[in-house]
Design a protein around this motif. Structure first.
Motif, mmCIF file in Angstrom:
data_model
loop_
_atom_site.group_PDB
_atom_site.id
_atom_site.type_symbol
_atom_site.label_atom_id
_atom_site.label_comp_id
_atom_site.label_asym_id
_atom_site.label_seq_id
_atom_site.Cartn_x
_atom_site.Cartn_y
_atom_site.Cartn_z
ATOM 1 N N SER A 120 -40.989 34.398 -10.385
ATOM 2 C CA SER A 120 -42.125 35.288 -10.187
ATOM 3 C C SER A 120 -43.277 34.516 -9.547
ATOM 4 O O SER A 120 -43.098 33.410 -9.036
ATOM 5 C CB SER A 120 -42.545 35.935 -11.511
ATOM 6 O OG SER A 120 -43.477 36.980 -11.287
ATOM 7 N N THR A 121 -44.441 35.110 -9.562
ATOM 8 C CA THR A 121 -45.583 34.611 -8.807
ATOM 9 C C THR A 121 -46.834 34.555 -9.670
ATOM 10 O O THR A 121 -46.976 35.329 -10.633
ATOM 11 C CB THR A 121 -45.851 35.532 -7.592
ATOM 12 O OG1 THR A 121 -47.084 35.190 -6.973
ATOM 13 C CG2 THR A 121 -45.938 37.001 -8.028
ATOM 14 N N ASP A 122 -47.759 33.680 -9.296
ATOM 15 C CA ASP A 122 -49.044 33.638 -9.994
ATOM 16 C C ASP A 122 -49.905 34.857 -9.669
ATOM 17 O O ASP A 122 -50.898 35.129 -10.351
ATOM 18 C CB ASP A 122 -49.802 32.354 -9.672
ATOM 19 C CG ASP A 122 -50.086 32.150 -8.192
ATOM 20 O OD1 ASP A 122 -49.615 32.957 -7.362
ATOM 21 O OD2 ASP A 122 -50.766 31.164 -7.850
ATOM 22 N N GLU A 123 -49.524 35.640 -8.648
ATOM 23 C CA GLU A 123 -50.325 36.799 -8.270
ATOM 24 C C GLU A 123 -50.307 37.900 -9.321
ATOM 25 O O GLU A 123 -51.141 38.817 -9.281
ATOM 26 C CB GLU A 123 -49.880 37.328 -6.907
ATOM 27 C CG GLU A 123 -50.161 36.338 -5.791
ATOM 28 C CD GLU A 123 -49.882 36.907 -4.416
ATOM 29 O OE1 GLU A 123 -50.332 38.037 -4.139
ATOM 30 O OE2 GLU A 123 -49.229 36.217 -3.620
ATOM 31 N N VAL A 124 -49.386 37.832 -10.283
ATOM 32 C CA VAL A 124 -49.395 38.828 -11.367
ATOM 33 C C VAL A 124 -50.658 38.713 -12.210
ATOM 34 O O VAL A 124 -51.047 39.669 -12.889
ATOM 35 C CB VAL A 124 -48.149 38.693 -12.272
ATOM 36 C CG1 VAL A 124 -46.880 38.906 -11.470
ATOM 37 C CG2 VAL A 124 -48.120 37.352 -13.003
ATOM 38 N N ASN A 143 -53.079 40.985 -14.400
ATOM 39 C CA ASN A 143 -54.115 41.784 -13.747
ATOM 40 C C ASN A 143 -53.793 41.903 -12.258
ATOM 41 O O ASN A 143 -54.579 41.499 -11.402
ATOM 42 C CB ASN A 143 -55.485 41.134 -13.947
ATOM 43 C CG ASN A 143 -56.617 41.999 -13.435
ATOM 44 O OD1 ASN A 143 -56.526 43.225 -13.416
ATOM 45 N ND2 ASN A 143 -57.694 41.364 -12.982
ATOM 46 N N PRO A 144 -52.626 42.470 -11.904
ATOM 47 C CA PRO A 144 -52.202 42.496 -10.499
ATOM 48 C C PRO A 144 -53.117 43.369 -9.652
ATOM 49 O O PRO A 144 -53.702 44.333 -10.144
ATOM 50 C CB PRO A 144 -50.783 43.072 -10.575
ATOM 51 C CG PRO A 144 -50.771 43.884 -11.831
ATOM 52 C CD PRO A 144 -51.652 43.142 -12.790
ATOM 53 N N LYS A 152 -44.084 42.842 -9.166
ATOM 54 C CA LYS A 152 -43.616 41.571 -9.738
ATOM 55 C C LYS A 152 -43.995 41.481 -11.211
ATOM 56 O O LYS A 152 -43.210 41.003 -12.035
ATOM 57 C CB LYS A 152 -44.194 40.385 -8.956
ATOM 58 C CG LYS A 152 -43.586 40.183 -7.593
ATOM 59 C CD LYS A 152 -42.080 39.938 -7.635
ATOM 60 C CE LYS A 152 -41.719 38.603 -8.264
ATOM 61 N NZ LYS A 152 -40.249 38.360 -8.212
ATOM 62 N N ALA A 153 -45.190 41.945 -11.557
ATOM 63 C CA ALA A 153 -45.572 41.979 -12.972
ATOM 64 C C ALA A 153 -44.617 42.867 -13.753
ATOM 65 O O ALA A 153 -44.174 42.525 -14.861
ATOM 66 C CB ALA A 153 -47.010 42.482 -13.109
ATOM 67 N N LEU A 157 -42.045 41.913 -16.945
ATOM 68 C CA LEU A 157 -42.024 42.620 -18.223
ATOM 69 C C LEU A 157 -40.632 43.161 -18.539
ATOM 70 O O LEU A 157 -40.223 43.192 -19.708
ATOM 71 C CB LEU A 157 -43.058 43.740 -18.214
ATOM 72 C CG LEU A 157 -44.514 43.282 -18.075
ATOM 73 C CD1 LEU A 157 -45.439 44.488 -18.004
ATOM 74 C CD2 LEU A 157 -44.920 42.367 -19.229
ATOM 75 N N LEU A 158 -39.899 43.575 -17.512
ATOM 76 C CA LEU A 158 -38.514 43.990 -17.737
ATOM 77 C C LEU A 158 -37.694 42.827 -18.295
ATOM 78 O O LEU A 158 -36.916 43.001 -19.245
ATOM 79 C CB LEU A 158 -37.885 44.491 -16.436
ATOM 80 C CG LEU A 158 -38.352 45.835 -15.896
ATOM 81 C CD1 LEU A 158 -37.701 46.109 -14.548
ATOM 82 C CD2 LEU A 158 -38.033 46.963 -16.875
#
Length: 332
Positions: A120-124, A143-144, A152-153, A157-158
Motif C-alpha cells: 500500500s501507500t502512505d497516501e492513505v 485520511n485519504p 487503497k485505504a 481495511l479489507l
C-alpha cells in the motif's frame, strides 16, 4: 526454493521487486499483470525464463487467480491503479482493481491458505503541513484525499478484516514515494530526467514546495522481502528511507547531476488537490525486523537512477512523446 506470485510485477515497483528476488534469493516468480499502460513486458527482459513466468491477466478474474494460487507458496500484491490525476478523471478503474481485485486475492488466499503481503501507500494517511514535525506511523488515522488513495485505504481495511474474520495470513506495508529504474515517464522524477536527456527544460508544479519522502525501489523491495520473511501476521509496517525533499530541491539536484544550472527549469500549473507533504516513520520495521535501506543518501540513489535512464532510452522512449503532449495540453 519457494514460488511467489507477484501481482503487478510488470509495473514499476513490482518489476523492481521481481529483479530483486531473482538477484537475492533462489525463489521462482509468477508475475500476474494486466499490462495496462503502466505495465511493460520489457521491464522483465533479461530475467531467467526458468525462474520468472509472466501471466497476462486481471487480478479481478477469480478463476485465473484461483488457478495461480494453487501453484504458489506466497503472494506479494503490488497490482493497483495508482495515478492520482487519472483517479480524478475516472475513478471507476480504481474501484475495480484496488477494491474488487484485492477482494478477489483475499478470497483465494482464504481458500488456499496462502501467505499474502499487501503493498500500500502512505497516501492513505492524507498529507501533513509543511511545518508539521510529525511523521506518519502505523497508528496514524486514515485520511485519504483522492479516489486513488481512498481505494487503497479501502483495500488495506479489507486485508485487516480478512485477517481478523477469516484467519488469512497477511501483512500490509505502506511505503513512501519510490524512484528508480523502470518507472513510467509520466511520473515526476523520470519525467524530469528524460526531459534533460532530450534537451527539454524540466517542469516544476507550482512553487515546488510539496514534500515527498523518497525511497529507492530496490530498498522498498528489500523491505518487502524482510516483511514476507519475518513480519508478524496481521501487522502493518511503514517503509521509508528518511528521504524528505521538496520538488524544487529534486529538480535542482537532477539538473546539477547533469552538470547544468540548477535554475534551468520552468514553473507549470500545479496539480489539482496536490498533497503538501508525506513523511514516513519506519522505526517499527527497523527495530522489530532489523531492516535498513542501502541507499541512505538520496543523491547517490538519484545519480544511479539517472544513469539507468541514460543507458535505457529504448525502454522509455516509446512513451515519452505522448506523455509530453498530454501534459502540454494541460499547461504542465
Amino acid at each position: 526454493m519457494a514460488t511467489l506470485l507477484v501481482t503487478g510485477g510488470a509495473g514499476f515497483i513490482g518489476s523492481n521487486f521481481v529483479h530483486h528476488v531473482v538477484a537475492h534469493t533462489d525463489h521462482r516468480v509468477v508475475v500476474l499483470d494486466k499490462l495496462t499502460y503502466a505495465g511493460n513486458r520489457a521491464s522483465l527482459d533479461g530475467l531467467p525464463a526458468d525462474r520468472v513466468e509472466l501471466v497476462v491477466g486481471d487480478i479481478a478474474d477469480a478463476d485465473l487467480v484461483d488457478a495461480l494460487f494453487a501453484r504458489v507458496d506466497a503472494v506479494v500484491h503490488y497490482a493497483a491503479e495508482s495515478h492520482n490525476d487519472n483517479s480524478l478523471h475516472d475513478p471507476r478503474p480504481f474501484l475495480d482493481t484496488n477494491i474488487i481485485g484485492t477482494y478477489t486475492l483475499l478470497e483465494a488466499a482464504r481458500r488456499h491458505d496462502r501467505r499474502l503481503h499487501h503493498i500500500s501507500t502512505d497516501e492513505v494517511y492524507g498529507d501533513l503541513e509543511l511545518d508539521d514535525p510529525r511523521r506518519f506511523t502505523e497508528s496514524t488515522p486514515y485520511n485519504p484525499s483522492s479516489p486513488y488513495s481512498s481505494t487503497k485505504a479501502g483495500s488495506d481495511l479489507l486485508v485487516r478484516a480478512w485477517v481478523r474474520s477469516f484467519g488469512v495470513r497477511a501483512t500490509i506495508s505502506n511505503c513512501s514515494n519510490n524512484y528508480g529504474p523502470y518507472q513510467h515517464v509520466e511520473k515526476f522524477i523520470p519525467r524530469q530526467i528524460t526531459n534533460v536527456i532530450r534537451g527539454i527544460r524540466p517542469k516544476l508544479y507550482g512553487a515546488g514546495e510539496n514534500v515527498r519522502d523518497w525511497i529507492h525501489a530496490d530498498d522498498h523491495s528489500s523491505a518487502v522481502l524482510t516483511i514476507l520473511d519475518k513480519g508478524e501476521i496481521g501487522q502493518t509496517y511503514l517503509i521509508g528511507a528518511d528521504g524528505e525533499k521538496d520538488n524544487k530541491e529534486v529538480v535542482e539536484l537532477i539538473l546539477s547531476l547533469f552538470g547544468q544550472s540548477p535554475d534551468a527549469y520552468d514553473h507549470v500549473t500545479d496539480r489539482p488537490g496536490h498533497d503538501l507533504r508525506y513523511a514516513i516513520d519506519s522505526t517499527k520495521l527497523r527495530t522489530e525486523l532489523g531492516w535498513t535501506p542501502a541507499y541512505q543518501d538520496f543523491e547517490t540513489g538519484l545519480k544511479a537512477t539517472i544513469d539507468w535512464y541514460r543507458d535505457n532510452e529504448a525502454w522509455w522512449a516509446p512513451a515519452k512523446d505522448g506523455v509530453e503532449a498530454f501534459y502540454a495540453s494541460k499547461g504542465q
